[in-house]
Scaffold this active site. Structure first.
Site, PDB file in Angstrom:
ATOM      1  N   LYS A 119       0.879  -1.169   0.000  1.00 27.06           N
ATOM      2  CA  LYS A 119       0.000   0.000   0.000  1.00 27.06           C
ATOM      3  C   LYS A 119       0.913   1.213   0.000  1.00 27.06           C
ATOM      4  O   LYS A 119       1.591   1.503   0.980  1.00 27.06           O
ATOM      5  CB  LYS A 119      -0.914   0.020   1.226  1.00 27.06           C
ATOM      6  CG  LYS A 119      -1.707   1.322   1.316  1.00 27.06           C
ATOM      7  CD  LYS A 119      -2.569   1.451   2.546  1.00 27.06           C
ATOM      8  CE  LYS A 119      -2.995   2.905   2.715  1.00 27.06           C
ATOM      9  NZ  LYS A 119      -3.870   3.112   3.879  1.00 27.06           N
ATOM     10  N   GLY A 123      -8.034   9.297   9.249  1.00 23.08           N
ATOM     11  CA  GLY A 123      -8.416   9.376  10.650  1.00 23.08           C
ATOM     12  C   GLY A 123      -9.404  10.467  10.984  1.00 23.08           C
ATOM     13  O   GLY A 123      -9.775  10.630  12.149  1.00 23.08           O
ATOM     14  N   ALA A 137      -9.494   5.800   3.548  1.00 23.60           N
ATOM     15  CA  ALA A 137      -9.316   6.958   4.450  1.00 23.60           C
ATOM     16  C   ALA A 137     -10.555   7.838   4.526  1.00 23.60           C
ATOM     17  O   ALA A 137     -11.194   8.136   3.513  1.00 23.60           O
ATOM     18  CB  ALA A 137      -8.120   7.819   4.057  1.00 23.60           C
ATOM     19  N   GLY A 138     -10.838   8.240   5.743  1.00 23.73           N
ATOM     20  CA  GLY A 138     -11.906   9.197   5.995  1.00 23.73           C
ATOM     21  C   GLY A 138     -13.217   8.589   6.444  1.00 23.73           C
ATOM     22  O   GLY A 138     -14.120   9.307   6.892  1.00 23.73           O
ATOM     23  N   ALA A 142      -9.447   1.910   8.961  1.00 25.52           N
ATOM     24  CA  ALA A 142      -8.779   1.493  10.194  1.00 25.52           C
ATOM     25  C   ALA A 142      -9.431   2.182  11.386  1.00 25.52           C
ATOM     26  O   ALA A 142     -10.148   1.553  12.163  1.00 25.52           O
ATOM     27  CB  ALA A 142      -7.287   1.820  10.127  1.00 25.52           C
TER      28      ALA A 142
END
Lengths: 275, 66
Positions: free
Chosen positions: A116, A177, A203-204, A225
């Site tokens: 990644k 995040g 992301a987000g 995550a």
């Protein structure tokens, strides 16, 4: 319905609509990051509830006092036991040079040429540096890596990354995040149209509806995550994300109805009695 | 000899190899990577790669990350 009750039904749906990434076939369209996990127990429960088959990890300096493997060694053991594939990232790299070197080290550590690719241009927003990213992608593809590129939601940059040979283009919904969801759904949909490789919304994501929207927009998978690891109940949120990804995928395949300005009666007017 | 390991000064035996450094710094880790002066040292070469005074070595292991 408990995690255990629901899992078989979701597994059947996933098996019927496989996700092909880098020449490999996955049942699950949810990729999970490990950053921010409160404990190894929470990580293991979340990984299992999510149904994920691909989990991101990072490489960092071993701590002098870490002893025999330490918590990080145990993390890998937990992930191995869960039977997931590890996807190393280049998180924290700010230049193509750093990212390429980190990818080479990750290939050595993890025995995989999947990476990644993250090249960050700004520490406050952690937004990708487009110039360095494309440079790193070109170098890594030339070295035989399977590159999954974390990128902005710019459809033109996405196309350039795909043209460079990336195995997937992974646009952000909003900063890493932040939990702000998908700030520009139109760009994500345009990016999906612009490339032939898988698009993974990365992301987000803040909550389940964000993951469902990503899939409804045509993304092939979602990588998240913090939304799980920093949730009050990571295991339950992992299951929520699994269902959201599954629901969003099904809705995309089913084809949503067009948006209308005014109502379209679902009950016929014919036969309406005069009262 | 004096060298730099993970950004800190370190003192190692004059005939130390990468394998010995890894055994000292990352015992129990099974997915370790080593960079010597920026270049990857493949695991298969650790035992026959001597370190030199002034080397900058990075010994890396998996950690949680997005």
């Amino acid at each position: 319905m408990s995690t255990q009750d629901l899992a078989p039904a979701l597994a059947a749906e996933e098996a019927a609509d496989p996700f092909v990434l880098g020449g490999e076939t996955f049942r699950s369209r949810l990729l999970l990051g490990t950053g921010g996990v409160p404990s190894l127990e929470a990580l293991e429960a979340a990984v299992r509830a999510s149904g994920t088959q691909l989990v991101t990890v990072a490489l960092r300096r071993v701590e002098a006092s870490a002893g025999t493997g330490g918590a990080a060694g145990s993390m890998v053991q937990v992930l191995d036991r869960a039977g997931v594939r590890l996807l190393p990232n280049t998180a924290g790299c700010m230049t193509a040079r750093e990212a390429v070197r980190t990818a080479r080290l990750a290939r050595e550590a993890f025995g995989t040429d999947w990476v990644k690719l993250e090249v960050i241009g700004d520490e406050r927003t952690l937004l990708p540096d487009a110039v360095e990213l494309l440079d790193a992608a070109e170098q890594l593809v030339a070295e035989g890596f399977t590159v999954l590129a974390y990128t902005t939601d710019d459809p033109v940059l996405g196309r350039r990354l795909a043209d460079a040979g990336c195995a997937a283009v992974m646009p952000l919904g909003s900063p890493i995040g932040s939990g702000l969801g998908i700030r520009n759904p139109h760009n994500v949909a345009l990016l999906r149209e612009a490339v032939d490789v898988p698009v993974v919304l990365d992301a987000g994501i803040g909550t389940a509806s964000d993951a469902a929207l990503a899939m409804e927009l045509g993304c092939d998978a979602v990588l998240l995550a913090s939304a799980v690891t920093r949730a009050r109940d990571p295991e339950r949120m992992a299951l929520a994300m699994r269902q959201a990804v599954e629901g969003g995928r099904l809705a995309r395949l089913a084809g949503r109805i067009p948006r209308r300005w005014h109502a379209e009666a679902s009950t016929p007017f014919e036969g309406l009695p005069a009262l | 000899m004096q060298l730099t390991v993970n950004g800190e000064p370190a003192e190692l035996a004059d005939d130390a190899t990468v394998a010995e450094l890894v055994a000292q710094r990352a015992p129990g880790h099974d997915r370790v990577a080593v960079a010597r002066n920026g270049d990857v040292v493949p695991r298969s070469s650790w035992a026959r790669t001597p370190l030199a005074p002034g080397d900058a070595v990075e010994v890396l292991a998996p950690t949680a990350g997005g």
